[in-house]
Design an enzyme around this catalytic site. Structure first.
Site, PDB file in Angstrom:
ATOM      1  N   THR A  47      -4.570  -5.970  -5.936  1.00  0.00           N
ATOM      2  CA  THR A  47      -5.817  -6.547  -6.428  1.00  0.00           C
ATOM      3  C   THR A  47      -6.786  -5.472  -6.878  1.00  0.00           C
ATOM      4  O   THR A  47      -7.605  -5.691  -7.776  1.00  0.00           O
ATOM      5  CB  THR A  47      -6.452  -7.419  -5.326  1.00  0.00           C
ATOM      6  OG1 THR A  47      -5.532  -8.451  -4.966  1.00  0.00           O
ATOM      7  CG2 THR A  47      -7.751  -8.050  -5.791  1.00  0.00           C
ATOM      8  N   TYR A 136       4.538  -2.912   2.916  1.00  0.00           N
ATOM      9  CA  TYR A 136       3.995  -3.894   1.972  1.00  0.00           C
ATOM     10  C   TYR A 136       5.113  -4.279   1.009  1.00  0.00           C
ATOM     11  O   TYR A 136       5.611  -3.441   0.273  1.00  0.00           O
ATOM     12  CB  TYR A 136       2.791  -3.288   1.247  1.00  0.00           C
ATOM     13  CG  TYR A 136       2.169  -4.111   0.135  1.00  0.00           C
ATOM     14  CD1 TYR A 136       2.405  -5.468  -0.011  1.00  0.00           C
ATOM     15  CD2 TYR A 136       1.301  -3.501  -0.776  1.00  0.00           C
ATOM     16  CE1 TYR A 136       1.813  -6.195  -1.033  1.00  0.00           C
ATOM     17  CE2 TYR A 136       0.700  -4.221  -1.794  1.00  0.00           C
ATOM     18  CZ  TYR A 136       0.963  -5.561  -1.923  1.00  0.00           C
ATOM     19  OH  TYR A 136       0.375  -6.275  -2.935  1.00  0.00           O
ATOM     20  N   LYS A 165       2.756  -6.400   5.294  1.00  0.00           N
ATOM     21  CA  LYS A 165       2.117  -7.383   4.440  1.00  0.00           C
ATOM     22  C   LYS A 165       3.196  -7.912   3.499  1.00  0.00           C
ATOM     23  O   LYS A 165       3.834  -7.136   2.778  1.00  0.00           O
ATOM     24  CB  LYS A 165       0.974  -6.772   3.613  1.00  0.00           C
ATOM     25  CG  LYS A 165       0.378  -7.767   2.627  1.00  0.00           C
ATOM     26  CD  LYS A 165      -0.461  -7.115   1.539  1.00  0.00           C
ATOM     27  CE  LYS A 165      -0.879  -8.166   0.519  1.00  0.00           C
ATOM     28  NZ  LYS A 165      -1.572  -7.572  -0.645  1.00  0.00           N
ATOM     29  N   VAL A 207      -3.598 -11.280   3.910  1.00  0.00           N
ATOM     30  CA  VAL A 207      -4.253 -10.267   3.077  1.00  0.00           C
ATOM     31  C   VAL A 207      -4.521 -10.966   1.755  1.00  0.00           C
ATOM     32  O   VAL A 207      -3.595 -11.200   0.975  1.00  0.00           O
ATOM     33  CB  VAL A 207      -3.402  -9.008   2.883  1.00  0.00           C
ATOM     34  CG1 VAL A 207      -4.147  -8.004   2.003  1.00  0.00           C
ATOM     35  CG2 VAL A 207      -3.072  -8.370   4.227  1.00  0.00           C
TER      36      VAL A 207
END
Length: 302
Positions: A47, A136, A165, A207
Protein backbone atom coordinates in the site's frame (compact mmCIF):
# COMPACT_ATOMS: atom_id res chain seq x y z
CA UNK A 1 8.99 -9.93 21.49
CA UNK A 2 6.34 -7.49 20.38
CA UNK A 3 3.80 -8.65 17.81
CA UNK A 4 1.36 -7.30 15.29
CA UNK A 5 -2.26 -7.66 16.31
CA UNK A 6 -5.73 -6.24 15.91
CA UNK A 7 -6.16 -3.49 13.37
CA UNK A 8 -2.72 -3.08 11.86
CA UNK A 9 -2.73 -0.43 9.16
CA UNK A 10 -0.86 -0.74 5.87
CA UNK A 11 -0.09 2.95 5.35
CA UNK A 12 0.00 4.86 2.09
CA UNK A 13 3.03 7.00 1.29
CA UNK A 14 2.14 10.60 0.38
CA UNK A 15 4.12 12.09 -2.50
CA UNK A 16 4.22 15.71 -3.59
CA UNK A 17 3.09 16.66 -7.09
CA UNK A 18 6.71 16.66 -8.25
CA UNK A 19 7.29 13.16 -6.86
CA UNK A 20 9.05 13.78 -3.54
CA UNK A 21 8.09 11.95 -0.34
CA UNK A 22 5.91 14.24 1.78
CA UNK A 23 7.13 13.54 5.31
CA UNK A 24 4.71 16.05 6.83
CA UNK A 25 1.90 14.09 5.21
CA UNK A 26 3.35 10.86 6.62
CA UNK A 27 3.37 12.35 10.11
CA UNK A 28 -0.17 13.68 9.77
CA UNK A 29 -1.48 10.30 8.63
CA UNK A 30 0.37 8.53 11.45
CA UNK A 31 -1.18 10.82 14.04
CA UNK A 32 -4.70 10.42 12.62
CA UNK A 33 -4.50 6.63 12.71
CA UNK A 34 -3.27 6.62 16.30
CA UNK A 35 -6.02 9.06 17.28
CA UNK A 36 -8.59 6.72 15.71
CA UNK A 37 -7.45 3.82 17.87
CA UNK A 38 -5.60 1.46 15.52
CA UNK A 39 -3.38 -1.10 17.21
CA UNK A 40 -0.30 -1.17 14.98
CA UNK A 41 1.23 0.60 11.99
CA UNK A 42 2.85 -1.02 8.95
CA UNK A 43 4.44 1.56 6.62
CA UNK A 44 6.41 1.01 3.41
CA UNK A 45 4.50 -2.06 2.27
CA UNK A 46 2.51 -2.73 -0.87
CA UNK A 47 0.00 0.00 0.00
CA UNK A 48 2.95 2.30 0.62
CA UNK A 49 4.34 1.79 -2.92
CA UNK A 50 7.56 0.44 -1.45
CA UNK A 51 9.20 -0.69 -4.67
CA UNK A 52 8.82 2.78 -6.15
CA UNK A 53 10.93 4.30 -3.39
CA UNK A 54 14.67 4.32 -2.92
CA UNK A 55 16.21 2.76 0.18
CA UNK A 56 16.93 6.24 1.53
CA UNK A 57 13.32 7.37 1.01
CA UNK A 58 12.06 4.27 2.79
CA UNK A 59 14.34 5.05 5.70
CA UNK A 60 12.94 8.58 5.90
CA UNK A 61 9.36 7.30 5.98
CA UNK A 62 10.24 4.68 8.60
CA UNK A 63 11.94 7.27 10.80
CA UNK A 64 8.99 9.67 10.52
CA UNK A 65 6.43 7.02 11.48
CA UNK A 66 8.53 5.75 14.41
CA UNK A 67 9.16 9.28 15.70
CA UNK A 68 5.53 10.32 15.37
CA UNK A 69 4.18 7.14 16.94
CA UNK A 70 6.57 7.55 19.88
CA UNK A 71 5.84 4.04 21.21
CA UNK A 72 2.09 4.66 21.50
CA UNK A 73 1.40 1.78 19.08
CA UNK A 74 3.55 -1.00 17.69
CA UNK A 75 5.31 -0.04 14.45
CA UNK A 76 6.60 -2.74 12.12
CA UNK A 77 8.43 -1.45 9.05
CA UNK A 78 8.04 -3.37 5.84
CA UNK A 79 11.59 -3.98 4.57
CA UNK A 80 11.25 -6.36 1.62
CA UNK A 81 13.17 -5.05 -1.39
CA UNK A 82 14.30 -6.13 -4.84
CA UNK A 83 17.53 -7.62 -3.51
CA UNK A 84 18.66 -9.26 -0.30
CA UNK A 85 21.26 -6.63 0.54
CA UNK A 86 18.72 -3.78 0.54
CA UNK A 87 16.29 -5.84 2.59
CA UNK A 88 18.91 -6.52 5.25
CA UNK A 89 19.95 -2.87 5.29
CA UNK A 90 16.35 -1.79 5.88
CA UNK A 91 15.81 -4.39 8.60
CA UNK A 92 18.93 -3.26 10.46
CA UNK A 93 17.94 0.38 10.08
CA UNK A 94 14.43 -0.32 11.41
CA UNK A 95 15.90 -1.89 14.52
CA UNK A 96 18.36 0.99 14.91
CA UNK A 97 15.65 3.67 14.91
CA UNK A 98 13.51 1.89 17.49
CA UNK A 99 10.82 0.21 15.41
CA UNK A 100 9.13 -2.75 17.07
CA UNK A 101 9.81 -5.16 14.23
CA UNK A 102 9.84 -5.68 10.48
CA UNK A 103 7.85 -7.36 7.76
CA UNK A 104 9.53 -8.88 4.73
CA UNK A 105 7.73 -9.85 1.54
CA UNK A 106 8.94 -12.79 -0.50
CA UNK A 107 11.36 -12.04 -3.33
CA UNK A 108 9.32 -10.58 -6.18
CA UNK A 109 9.06 -10.84 -9.98
CA UNK A 110 11.83 -13.40 -10.44
CA UNK A 111 10.83 -16.94 -9.56
CA UNK A 112 12.24 -18.39 -6.32
CA UNK A 113 11.96 -22.03 -5.28
CA UNK A 114 11.32 -23.27 -1.75
CA UNK A 115 15.00 -23.64 -0.88
CA UNK A 116 15.75 -20.12 -2.11
CA UNK A 117 12.85 -18.65 -0.14
CA UNK A 118 13.94 -20.43 3.03
CA UNK A 119 17.56 -19.33 2.75
CA UNK A 120 16.50 -15.76 1.92
CA UNK A 121 14.43 -15.44 5.07
CA UNK A 122 17.06 -17.11 7.25
CA UNK A 123 19.71 -14.68 5.98
CA UNK A 124 17.46 -11.67 6.63
CA UNK A 125 16.38 -12.84 10.08
CA UNK A 126 19.91 -13.75 11.13
CA UNK A 127 21.05 -10.21 10.28
CA UNK A 128 18.98 -8.95 13.25
CA UNK A 129 18.52 -12.02 15.45
CA UNK A 130 16.77 -10.28 18.36
CA UNK A 131 14.40 -8.24 16.16
CA UNK A 132 10.87 -9.56 15.48
CA UNK A 133 10.28 -10.49 11.83
CA UNK A 134 7.02 -11.23 10.02
CA UNK A 135 7.05 -13.10 6.75
CA UNK A 136 4.78 -11.59 4.10
CA UNK A 137 3.10 -13.67 1.42
CA UNK A 138 1.18 -11.92 -1.36
CA UNK A 139 1.61 -14.33 -4.29
CA UNK A 140 -0.80 -12.51 -6.60
CA UNK A 141 1.62 -9.56 -6.65
CA UNK A 142 5.01 -11.05 -5.80
CA UNK A 143 4.78 -14.07 -8.16
CA UNK A 144 6.25 -16.30 -5.42
CA UNK A 145 4.20 -18.29 -2.92
CA UNK A 146 5.46 -19.09 0.56
CA UNK A 147 4.20 -22.52 1.60
CA UNK A 148 3.35 -23.29 5.24
CA UNK A 149 6.04 -25.97 5.38
CA UNK A 150 8.66 -23.43 4.29
CA UNK A 151 7.42 -20.96 6.91
CA UNK A 152 7.70 -23.79 9.44
CA UNK A 153 11.32 -24.46 8.56
CA UNK A 154 12.21 -20.76 8.72
CA UNK A 155 10.49 -20.35 12.11
CA UNK A 156 12.37 -23.33 13.51
CA UNK A 157 15.71 -21.97 12.32
CA UNK A 158 15.06 -18.37 13.35
CA UNK A 159 13.38 -17.69 16.70
CA UNK A 160 12.80 -14.06 15.76
CA UNK A 161 10.53 -15.05 12.84
CA UNK A 162 7.30 -14.90 14.81
CA UNK A 163 4.53 -14.68 12.26
CA UNK A 164 3.23 -13.98 8.78
CA UNK A 165 1.08 -11.50 6.96
CA UNK A 166 -0.95 -13.40 4.36
CA UNK A 167 -2.78 -11.46 1.67
CA UNK A 168 -4.52 -14.10 -0.44
CA UNK A 169 -8.06 -15.22 0.37
CA UNK A 170 -7.34 -18.93 0.91
CA UNK A 171 -8.97 -20.19 4.10
CA UNK A 172 -7.28 -23.58 4.10
CA UNK A 173 -3.84 -22.03 3.66
CA UNK A 174 -4.64 -19.57 6.45
CA UNK A 175 -5.52 -22.43 8.80
CA UNK A 176 -2.25 -24.15 7.92
CA UNK A 177 -0.29 -21.01 8.78
CA UNK A 178 -1.96 -20.84 12.21
CA UNK A 179 -0.57 -24.32 12.93
CA UNK A 180 3.05 -23.38 12.15
CA UNK A 181 5.50 -23.77 15.04
CA UNK A 182 3.03 -25.80 17.08
CA UNK A 183 0.42 -23.05 16.80
CA UNK A 184 2.78 -20.44 18.25
CA UNK A 185 2.81 -18.39 15.06
CA UNK A 186 1.19 -14.99 14.71
CA UNK A 187 -0.95 -14.85 11.57
CA UNK A 188 -2.47 -11.63 10.27
CA UNK A 189 -4.62 -11.63 7.18
CA UNK A 190 -5.04 -8.98 4.53
CA UNK A 191 -8.56 -9.93 3.42
CA UNK A 192 -10.59 -7.02 4.77
CA UNK A 193 -13.86 -8.48 3.53
CA UNK A 194 -13.45 -11.38 5.97
CA UNK A 195 -11.93 -9.76 9.07
CA UNK A 196 -14.26 -11.43 11.58
CA UNK A 197 -14.01 -14.81 9.86
CA UNK A 198 -10.22 -14.66 9.89
CA UNK A 199 -10.21 -13.78 13.59
CA UNK A 200 -12.43 -16.80 14.23
CA UNK A 201 -9.92 -18.99 12.39
CA UNK A 202 -7.22 -17.92 14.81
CA UNK A 203 -5.65 -14.92 13.10
CA UNK A 204 -4.34 -12.23 15.45
CA UNK A 205 -5.77 -9.44 13.31
CA UNK A 206 -5.56 -7.82 9.92
CA UNK A 207 -3.01 -5.77 8.02
CA UNK A 208 -5.43 -3.48 6.25
CA UNK A 209 -5.02 -0.74 3.68
CA UNK A 210 -8.74 0.14 3.83
CA UNK A 211 -8.40 0.74 7.59
CA UNK A 212 -5.72 3.28 6.74
CA UNK A 213 -8.48 5.42 5.21
CA UNK A 214 -11.49 4.56 7.36
CA UNK A 215 -10.19 3.00 10.57
CA UNK A 216 -13.42 3.56 12.50
CA UNK A 217 -15.48 0.47 11.50
CA UNK A 218 -12.43 -1.80 11.63
CA UNK A 219 -11.46 -0.66 15.12
CA UNK A 220 -15.06 -1.07 16.30
CA UNK A 221 -15.40 -4.51 14.67
CA UNK A 222 -12.24 -5.79 16.31
CA UNK A 223 -13.18 -4.40 19.73
CA UNK A 224 -16.66 -5.91 19.47
CA UNK A 225 -15.24 -9.30 18.53
CA UNK A 226 -12.74 -9.19 21.38
CA UNK A 227 -15.56 -8.40 23.82
CA UNK A 228 -17.73 -11.23 22.53
CA UNK A 229 -20.32 -8.99 20.87
CA UNK A 230 -20.62 -10.92 17.62
CA UNK A 231 -23.77 -9.12 16.34
CA UNK A 232 -22.02 -5.74 16.61
CA UNK A 233 -18.85 -7.16 15.05
CA UNK A 234 -20.90 -8.50 12.12
CA UNK A 235 -22.67 -5.15 11.73
CA UNK A 236 -19.35 -3.31 11.58
CA UNK A 237 -17.97 -5.92 9.17
CA UNK A 238 -20.73 -5.11 6.70
CA UNK A 239 -19.63 -1.47 6.71
CA UNK A 240 -16.04 -2.58 6.18
CA UNK A 241 -17.09 -4.63 3.15
CA UNK A 242 -18.86 -1.65 1.58
CA UNK A 243 -15.74 0.48 2.05
CA UNK A 244 -13.53 -2.28 0.63
CA UNK A 245 -15.68 -2.36 -2.50
CA UNK A 246 -15.78 1.43 -2.84
CA UNK A 247 -11.99 1.66 -2.52
CA UNK A 248 -11.45 -1.18 -5.02
CA UNK A 249 -10.06 -3.52 -2.40
CA UNK A 250 -6.65 -1.90 -2.42
CA UNK A 251 -5.94 -2.72 -6.05
CA UNK A 252 -5.25 0.95 -6.78
CA UNK A 253 -3.87 3.15 -4.01
CA UNK A 254 -5.01 6.30 -5.79
CA UNK A 255 -8.49 5.57 -4.40
CA UNK A 256 -7.04 5.50 -0.88
CA UNK A 257 -5.26 8.79 -1.38
CA UNK A 258 -8.28 10.59 -2.83
CA UNK A 259 -10.49 9.33 -0.01
CA UNK A 260 -7.95 10.46 2.58
CA UNK A 261 -7.87 13.91 0.98
CA UNK A 262 -11.67 14.00 1.29
CA UNK A 263 -11.13 13.37 5.00
CA UNK A 264 -8.66 16.24 5.33
CA UNK A 265 -5.43 14.23 5.30
CA UNK A 266 -2.58 15.34 3.02
CA UNK A 267 -2.23 11.96 1.29
CA UNK A 268 -0.66 13.52 -1.77
CA UNK A 269 -0.20 11.95 -5.16
CA UNK A 270 0.74 8.65 -6.72
CA UNK A 271 4.31 8.06 -7.78
CA UNK A 272 4.64 7.70 -11.52
CA UNK A 273 4.14 5.79 -13.70
CA UNK A 274 0.86 5.36 -11.77
CA UNK A 275 -1.40 8.38 -12.12
CA UNK A 276 -3.89 10.11 -9.85
CA UNK A 277 -7.58 9.50 -10.47
CA UNK A 278 -9.30 11.71 -13.06
CA UNK A 279 -11.86 14.15 -11.67
CA UNK A 280 -14.90 12.18 -12.85
CA UNK A 281 -13.73 9.13 -10.87
CA UNK A 282 -13.02 11.28 -7.82
CA UNK A 283 -16.57 12.69 -8.01
CA UNK A 284 -18.05 9.20 -8.30
CA UNK A 285 -15.96 7.97 -5.38
CA UNK A 286 -17.04 10.91 -3.22
CA UNK A 287 -20.71 10.21 -3.90
CA UNK A 288 -20.28 6.53 -3.07
CA UNK A 289 -18.36 7.21 0.13
CA UNK A 290 -20.81 9.89 1.27
CA UNK A 291 -23.64 7.38 0.94
CA UNK A 292 -21.79 4.65 2.84
CA UNK A 293 -20.65 7.00 5.59
CA UNK A 294 -24.06 8.60 6.04
CA UNK A 295 -25.64 5.17 6.47
CA UNK A 296 -22.93 4.06 8.90
CA UNK A 297 -22.81 7.29 10.89
CA UNK A 298 -19.19 8.04 9.94
CA UNK A 299 -18.08 11.58 9.20
CA UNK A 300 -16.06 11.79 5.99
CA UNK A 301 -14.35 14.97 7.14
CA UNK A 302 -12.22 14.31 10.20
Amino acid sequence: MKELYGITVAMVTPFTEDGRVDLEGVAQLTQMLIDKGVNCLYPCGTTGEMLRMSVEERKQVAQTVVNTAAHRVNVFIHCGAMNQEDTIELVKYSQQIGADGAGVVTPVFFGANDRELEEYYVAVADAAPDFPIYLYNIPQCAANDLKPEVAERVAKRCKNVIGIKYSFADINRTINYTNVNGGNFSVLHGCDRALIAMLALGCKGTVSGIAGVFPEPFVEAYAAYEHGDLPLAQKCQKVCVKLVDALRGGSNMSYFKEALKMRGIAAGHMRKPQLDLPQEEIDALRAQLESICAEAGISIRL
